[in-house]
Design a protein around this motif. Structure first.
Motif, short mmCIF file in Angstrom:
data_model
loop_
_atom_site.label_atom_id
_atom_site.label_comp_id
_atom_site.label_asym_id
_atom_site.label_seq_id
_atom_site.Cartn_x
_atom_site.Cartn_y
_atom_site.Cartn_z
N VAL A 6 0.85 -1.18 0.00
CA VAL A 6 0.00 0.00 0.00
C VAL A 6 0.89 1.23 0.00
CG1 VAL A 6 -1.77 1.30 1.25
CG2 VAL A 6 -1.82 -1.20 1.26
N GLU A 7 0.56 2.17 -0.89
CA GLU A 7 1.25 3.46 -0.91
C GLU A 7 0.22 4.57 -0.93
OE1 GLU A 7 3.95 3.66 -4.23
OE2 GLU A 7 5.54 2.77 -3.03
N VAL A 8 0.41 5.55 -0.05
CA VAL A 8 -0.43 6.75 -0.03
C VAL A 8 0.51 7.90 -0.34
CG1 VAL A 8 -1.97 8.21 1.31
CG2 VAL A 8 -1.98 5.72 1.67
N VAL A 9 0.26 8.56 -1.47
CA VAL A 9 1.16 9.56 -2.00
C VAL A 9 0.43 10.88 -2.23
CG1 VAL A 9 2.76 10.07 -3.89
CG2 VAL A 9 2.43 7.71 -3.16
N VAL A 42 -10.15 1.54 -10.33
CA VAL A 42 -9.71 2.90 -10.08
C VAL A 42 -10.96 3.67 -9.68
CG1 VAL A 42 -8.73 5.02 -11.05
CG2 VAL A 42 -7.80 2.80 -11.72
N THR A 43 -10.89 4.40 -8.56
CA THR A 43 -12.05 5.14 -8.10
C THR A 43 -11.64 6.46 -7.47
OG1 THR A 43 -14.08 5.02 -6.78
CG2 THR A 43 -12.12 4.04 -5.82
N PRO A 44 -12.44 7.51 -7.67
CA PRO A 44 -12.18 8.76 -6.94
C PRO A 44 -12.53 8.57 -5.47
CG PRO A 44 -13.98 9.04 -8.53
CD PRO A 44 -13.54 7.62 -8.61
N ALA A 63 -5.85 10.97 7.38
CA ALA A 63 -6.86 11.93 6.93
C ALA A 63 -6.56 12.22 5.46
CB ALA A 63 -6.79 13.21 7.75
N VAL A 64 -7.44 11.79 4.57
CA VAL A 64 -7.22 11.93 3.13
C VAL A 64 -8.26 12.89 2.56
CG1 VAL A 64 -7.24 10.72 0.92
CG2 VAL A 64 -6.16 9.66 2.90
N SER A 65 -7.77 13.85 1.80
CA SER A 65 -8.64 14.83 1.16
C SER A 65 -8.67 14.59 -0.33
CB SER A 65 -8.16 16.25 1.44
OG SER A 65 -8.24 16.53 2.81
N GLY A 66 -9.61 13.79 -0.76
CA GLY A 66 -9.80 13.55 -2.19
C GLY A 66 -8.66 12.80 -2.84
N LEU A 79 -3.47 8.15 -4.61
CA LEU A 79 -2.90 9.43 -5.02
C LEU A 79 -3.84 10.50 -4.46
CD1 LEU A 79 -2.17 8.49 -8.73
CD2 LEU A 79 -0.56 8.50 -6.83
N ALA A 80 -3.43 11.13 -3.38
CA ALA A 80 -4.30 12.04 -2.65
C ALA A 80 -3.88 13.49 -2.83
CB ALA A 80 -4.29 11.69 -1.17
#
Length: 133
Positions: A6-9, A42-44, A63-66, A79-80
């Motif tokens: 998992v990567e949150v970028v 793939v989803t927004p 906390a992810v904003s979009g 990709l946030a």
């Protein structure tokens, strides 16, 4: 138990990178639980906490904003626009942002950008929720 990467970028940095057994995120059509070998998608994403379950029943909450989430068999990439760990959140700043957004929405000036104010309010509430305050 099988795992996935998992990567949150964000545009500025990699906020999380590691192995996980599950990712729980809120897409535009509802909450998603992603496990290893999930079908590709793939989803927004909505402004909401993202939970990454790691080995040993540990959990990382961000906390992810979009942004967008891409799922492949053994990898989830988020990709946030912004993403923060609880320890990186300035709670006082989040509270002040919530108060400003609520004030704007309550006053309803004719030139108010309602969507922007609602976005700011949701982002502040998510940050406060993730910080635990």
């Amino acid at each position: 138990m099988s795992k996935m990467t998992v990567e949150v970028v964000t545009p500025e940095r990699v906020v999380f990178s590691g192995e996980a057994t599950m990712v729980i995120a809120r897409g535009v059509q509802g909450e998603l639980g992603i496990m290893p070998n999930h079908m590709p998608l793939v989803t927004p994403l909505k402004i909401a906490p993202v939970r990454v379950k790691t080995e040993g029943d540990k959990e990382v909450v961000l906390a992810v904003s979009g942004g967008f989430m891409e799922v492949r068999r053994d990898k989830v990439t988020i990709l946030a626009e912004t993403a923060e760990r609880p320890e990186d959140i300035d709670v006082n700043r989040a509270k002040a942002a919530r108060e400003r957004a609520e004030k704007r929405l309550n006053e309803r000036h004719p030139d108010l950008d309602v969507r922007r104010a609602e976005y700011a309010l949701q982002r502040a509430l998510t940050r406060m929720q993730v910080s635990g305050k």
